[in-house]
Write an enzyme that holds these catalytic residues in place. Structure first.
Site, short mmCIF file in Angstrom:
data_model
loop_
_atom_site.label_atom_id
_atom_site.label_comp_id
_atom_site.label_asym_id
_atom_site.label_seq_id
_atom_site.Cartn_x
_atom_site.Cartn_y
_atom_site.Cartn_z
N HIS A 145 0.82 -1.21 0.00
CA HIS A 145 0.00 0.00 0.00
C HIS A 145 0.85 1.26 0.00
O HIS A 145 0.43 2.32 -0.43
CB HIS A 145 -0.91 0.04 1.23
CG HIS A 145 -1.83 -1.12 1.35
ND1 HIS A 145 -2.74 -1.42 0.36
CD2 HIS A 145 -1.99 -2.04 2.31
CE1 HIS A 145 -3.42 -2.50 0.74
NE2 HIS A 145 -2.97 -2.89 1.91
N HIS B 16 5.38 6.85 6.63
CA HIS B 16 5.07 6.29 5.32
C HIS B 16 4.64 7.41 4.38
O HIS B 16 4.51 8.56 4.81
CB HIS B 16 3.96 5.23 5.44
CG HIS B 16 2.68 5.80 5.95
ND1 HIS B 16 2.33 5.80 7.27
CD2 HIS B 16 1.67 6.44 5.31
CE1 HIS B 16 1.17 6.40 7.42
NE2 HIS B 16 0.74 6.80 6.25
N HIS C 250 3.51 10.89 6.26
CA HIS C 250 2.83 10.79 7.57
C HIS C 250 3.76 10.15 8.58
O HIS C 250 4.22 9.02 8.38
CB HIS C 250 1.56 9.94 7.45
CG HIS C 250 0.47 10.59 6.65
ND1 HIS C 250 -0.58 9.88 6.10
CD2 HIS C 250 0.26 11.90 6.35
CE1 HIS C 250 -1.39 10.74 5.48
NE2 HIS C 250 -0.89 11.95 5.60
N THR D 225 -6.31 7.16 7.35
CA THR D 225 -6.78 7.35 5.98
C THR D 225 -6.86 6.03 5.21
O THR D 225 -7.11 6.04 4.01
CB THR D 225 -5.86 8.32 5.22
OG1 THR D 225 -4.56 7.74 5.10
CG2 THR D 225 -5.77 9.65 5.94
#
Ligand SMILES: *[C@@H]1O[C@H](CO)[C@@H](O)[C@H](O)[C@H]1NC(C)=O
Ligand SMILES: *[C@@H]1O[C@H](CO)[C@@H](O)[C@H](O)[C@H]1NC(C)=O
Ligand SMILES: *[C@@H]1O[C@H](CO)[C@@H](O)[C@H](O)[C@H]1NC(C)=O
Ligand SMILES: *[C@@H]1O[C@H](CO)[C@@H](O)[C@H](O)[C@H]1NC(C)=O
Ligand SMILES: *[C@@H]1O[C@H](CO)[C@@H](O)[C@H](O)[C@H]1NC(C)=O
Length: 393
Positions: A105, A131, A156, A237
């Site tokens: 991801h 990340h 983040h 998120t």
């Protein structure tokens, strides 16, 4: 082999796992072992193509306080009580290696929990991981937007409230997480701190791959000015989208060279050999939430907008005598989200591990040979949780 017996053991251990929340140490250890094996058999039950269906599997994703949001700067409420974000322990020595992982991801850098936010939030927060979110060479890919503008990328830095034992425990409690969000733009010069990280993406191009990189000054990944930020209450998120994040969005941005930006956008793959791009979620409704700002853009005239394509990084920053990166940060808000998807991954992983463990235990017993599992320590637990977070955010 009695296959029916094996089947019953699997079924039974799954039920036990569900009923007890899988607290069995062996299960957790097995899970970790699974997790440390490289290529990703970790199956994540969400992706950015299914973004509108996240809430059917992860109900929190349909909640009223979701992230990211669009920040309307003119509507933000100046709050003079929001002091500079203060950091401690961010300068990691090179002997201390950090794990960088492609989780399918995003890319996640695990951070030691000795990195702290000690000012700008009402409590102390420990770092877990950082990340990135990005777009592609043709499209920007930040998650938050400012006055409708999307930035090329967003970093983040996920922290959890120090009163909890782990990021996964904190992730389910309001205010349990604090995320520092940094907008990434493209500039003329190579960013030397990001150069300590980005070239290693070439070593983790496939999902599930990880590599160890030498420690460096994590503070250098943040903008100079940590006193100018927006704050709001939001969520992870990514699934499970827990609404437990105290977000801090820095007004000043950081700059990468074109080559560095392309490295971020074009290097890592998700499953099925696709390049991992556009891993961002669209802005969510505010639903009456307030966005606070630590600075007033009206008083003292107009400041250089953080988003200005200028060498913002080169402009002297009065509040940030930041050459001393070691244990000095300025700025006050720390909030943001952790990856809820990771949490789900952990839960599923534990359930899987329970059945796997039951199987292994059975096999071992039938061979009348017990193999000792390596002892996992707390750091590993945190590490794993952090990995899960990354998946989410
Ligand atoms: C986020 O941090 C601020 C302090 O800056 C605090 O007032 C607020 O209550 C926190 N939000 C949550 C949900 O804990
Ligand atoms: C990363 O990959 C490069 C080549 O692409 C190789 O030279 C280097 O040793 C690798 N580093 C690690 C830590 O695996
Ligand atoms: C965030 O939530 C906390 C706790 O409910 C509240 O005290 C605080 O005022 C909220 N912050 C903002 C910016 O709305
Ligand atoms: C920073 O603040 C200025 C002044 O309010 C605003 O114009 C600009 O859009 C902000 N940029 C970011 C990235 O927050
Ligand atoms: C940075 O810290 C060192 C020692 O901790 C000190 O000697 C030096 O003056 C500091 N530099 C700045 C810019 O604060």
């Amino acid at each position: 082999m009695d296959l029916w017996l094996l089947f019953l053991i699997h079924l039974g251990s799954c039920l036990v796992g569900l009923g007890t929340g899988s607290n069995n140490e062996e299960e957790e250890e097995e899970e970790k072992h699974e997790d440390t094996h490289p290529p990703g058999h970790k199956s994540h039950h969400w992706n950015y193509q299914d973004i509108h269906q996240w809430d059917s599997d992860y109900p929190h994703c349909g909640g009223p306080e979701q992230s990211p949001i669009n920040v309307v700067t003119g509507a933000a409420t100046f709050d003079s009580s929001l002091g500079p974000i203060l950091l401690s322990g961010y300068n990691v020595p090179p002997e201390q290696t950090l794990t960088l992982e492609n989780n399918g991801h995003t890319v996640v850098l695990d951070l030691p929990d000795s990195l702290l936010i000690i000012g700008g939030l009402s409590q102390t927060y420990r770092a877990a991981q950082l990340h990135f979110h990005w777009g592609s060479q043709s499209d920007p890919g930040s998650e938050h937007t400012v006055n409708g503008q999307r930035f090329p990328g967003e970093m983040h830095v996920v922290h959890y409230c120090a009163e909890y034992n782990s990021v996964s425990e904190a992730a389910t409690h309001p205010g349990g997480l604090a995320v520092l969000a940094v907008f990434i733009q493209e500039g003329e010069e190579e960013n030397p701190t990001f150069q300590q990280l980005l070239p290693f993406l070439q070593n983790i191009t496939e999902e599930g791959e990880r590599t160890e990189i030498p420690g460096f000054d994590i503070r250098g990944l943040l903008p100079q000015r940590l006193d100018r930020y927006y704050r709001y209450n939001g969520s992870l998120t990514t699934p499970p989208c827990y609404q437990t994040v105290n977000w801090t969005l820095f007004n000043q941005t950081v700059f990468l060279s074109q080559e560095q930006m392309e490295l971020l956008e074009d290097t890592v793959h998700a499953d099925h050999d696709h390049i991992l791009q556009n891993n961002f979620r669209a802005p969510q409704s505010l639903n009456g939430r307030k966005v606070l700002s630590s600075f007033s853009s009206k008083v003292g005239g107009r400041r250089l907008p953080g988003a200005a394509p200028n060498p913002a990084a080169a402009s002297p920053a009065p509040d940030d005598s930041a050459q001393n990166h070691s244990s000095q940060g300025t700025g006050e808000s720390v909030d943001h989200s952790m990856s809820t998807g990771d949490m789900l991954a952990i839960i599923f992983g534990v359930l899987f591990c329970v059945t796997a463990i039951a199987f292994f235990v059975y096999v071992r017993r039938t061979r009348s040979r017990s193999k000792r599992l390596g002892s996992e320590n707390k750091a590993n637990v945190i590490y794993k949780a952090a990995t899960a977070e990354d998946n989410l955010a």
